[in-house]
Design a protein around this motif. Sequence first.
Motif, PDB file in Angstrom:
ATOM      1  N   ARG A  12       0.834  -1.201   0.000  1.00 29.89           N
ATOM      2  CA  ARG A  12       0.000   0.000   0.000  1.00 29.89           C
ATOM      3  C   ARG A  12       0.871   1.255   0.000  1.00 29.89           C
ATOM      4  NH1 ARG A  12      -2.770  -1.098   4.171  1.00 29.89           N
ATOM      5  NH2 ARG A  12      -4.599  -2.026   3.178  1.00 29.89           N
ATOM      6  N   VAL A  13       1.946   1.248   0.806  1.00 29.70           N
ATOM      7  CA  VAL A  13       2.863   2.390   0.849  1.00 29.70           C
ATOM      8  C   VAL A  13       3.573   2.567  -0.486  1.00 29.70           C
ATOM      9  CG1 VAL A  13       4.974   3.263   1.936  1.00 29.70           C
ATOM     10  CG2 VAL A  13       3.173   2.263   3.346  1.00 29.70           C
ATOM     11  N   ALA A  14       3.856   1.447  -1.163  1.00 28.11           N
ATOM     12  CA  ALA A  14       4.536   1.511  -2.460  1.00 28.11           C
ATOM     13  C   ALA A  14       3.638   2.039  -3.567  1.00 28.11           C
ATOM     14  CB  ALA A  14       5.059   0.137  -2.831  1.00 28.11           C
ATOM     15  N   GLY A  15       2.357   2.247  -3.261  1.00 30.99           N
ATOM     16  CA  GLY A  15       1.455   2.842  -4.246  1.00 30.99           C
ATOM     17  C   GLY A  15       0.622   1.846  -5.017  1.00 30.99           C
ATOM     18  N   ALA A  16       0.491   0.611  -4.517  1.00 21.92           N
ATOM     19  CA  ALA A  16      -0.326  -0.387  -5.217  1.00 21.92           C
ATOM     20  C   ALA A  16      -1.795   0.033  -5.197  1.00 21.92           C
ATOM     21  CB  ALA A  16      -0.163  -1.752  -4.556  1.00 21.92           C
ATOM     22  N   ARG A  28      -5.004  -4.140  -7.298  1.00 18.04           N
ATOM     23  CA  ARG A  28      -3.781  -4.942  -7.190  1.00 18.04           C
ATOM     24  C   ARG A  28      -3.627  -5.516  -5.783  1.00 18.04           C
ATOM     25  NH1 ARG A  28       0.778  -5.783 -10.008  1.00 18.04           N
ATOM     26  NH2 ARG A  28       2.658  -6.318  -8.839  1.00 18.04           N
ATOM     27  N   LEU A  29      -3.984  -4.728  -4.776  1.00 18.96           N
ATOM     28  CA  LEU A  29      -3.919  -5.226  -3.409  1.00 18.96           C
ATOM     29  C   LEU A  29      -4.833  -6.434  -3.228  1.00 18.96           C
ATOM     30  CD1 LEU A  29      -3.889  -2.000  -1.181  1.00 18.96           C
ATOM     31  CD2 LEU A  29      -2.067  -3.691  -1.396  1.00 18.96           C
ATOM     32  N   MET A  30      -6.030  -6.351  -3.800  1.00 15.81           N
ATOM     33  CA  MET A  30      -7.004  -7.420  -3.619  1.00 15.81           C
ATOM     34  C   MET A  30      -6.603  -8.693  -4.348  1.00 15.81           C
ATOM     35  SD  MET A  30     -10.810  -5.725  -3.526  1.00 15.81           S
ATOM     36  CE  MET A  30     -10.717  -4.966  -5.136  1.00 15.81           C
ATOM     37  N   PHE A  31      -6.315  -8.564  -5.652  1.00 14.02           N
ATOM     38  CA  PHE A  31      -6.169  -9.749  -6.493  1.00 14.02           C
ATOM     39  C   PHE A  31      -4.729 -10.251  -6.628  1.00 14.02           C
ATOM     40  CE2 PHE A  31     -10.128  -7.774  -7.939  1.00 14.02           C
ATOM     41  CZ  PHE A  31     -10.977  -8.861  -7.886  1.00 14.02           C
TER      42      PHE A  31
END
Length: 300
Positions: free
Chosen positions: A196-200, A204-207
């Motif tokens: 999340r910090v890297a900007g995803a 993208r976080l979910m899948f």
Amino acid sequence: MAELSAIPPKTEDRPSALREFWYYFSENRGAVMGLWVFAAFVFCAAFAPLLAPYDPTEQFREHILQPPAWQEGGSWAFPLGTDPLGRDMLSRLIMGSRYSFFVGIVVVCVAVTGGVIIGLLSGFAPKWIDTMIMRVMDIILSFPSLLLALVLVAILGPSLTNAMIAIAIVFQPHYVRLTRASVLSERQKDYVTSARVAGASKARLMFKTVLPNCLAPIIVQAALSFSTAILDAAALGFLGMGAQPPTPEWGTMLAEAREFILRAWWVVTFPGLAILVTVLAINLMGDGLRDALDPKLKRS
């Protein structure tokens, strides 16, 4: 010294993921036995038209209710006997495996796909959306599964397709709850925070980030749901709400033969045994998958 430094140090080879999975799976002998039985049924389903000695709907009127070959009056032309319409029981059982496995595959695929997507959305959604989704799932789960499937089939109309749709809808809340619970557990971990910090992005976080780490319990639940789907489809067929005659589906075969249970035991026994053995084999496989995929159950 130079020669010694040129020799690469020995490293212990880490077993591949597949080899590690098979190691833990094979420790459960019941699971291995279930796998072999399941593979035999899959083989029968895949090559049913080649293995079946006759067309499953072909009627031999001169051989109505003929007993199995090893009984008096039987014939090896019909090894498992014939049904009340003179159709070969062996051919109908072999073709019935194709329908049963087709039901299991379609139901599990639809239920898993819908349940995982809704569960992911619920796990990442705002509180009020999450609460609304889960209350809807709780309402569906409050009904007995077979009763709800019967109601849905009654609305849609009796057929094998509508039975599969009804069973998939009934199964979906289990995957929603399972996926949501796994997502809520995983999203608090460091690797998700780093992504999340890297900007995803949220998708993208979910899948890409969270979902792969939630698959183990979903796979186990899918294996167990496969057997339940076969059982529910047979129950709907037996009640006349699933596959319709002359489809050689195991539940429908039981429904057609129930009035002959005292005169011709084989017309009821063999379809019942097919359902029993298939469901038992898949459940044993599910236990093995749980042992192999759950790290808490792995022995060091």
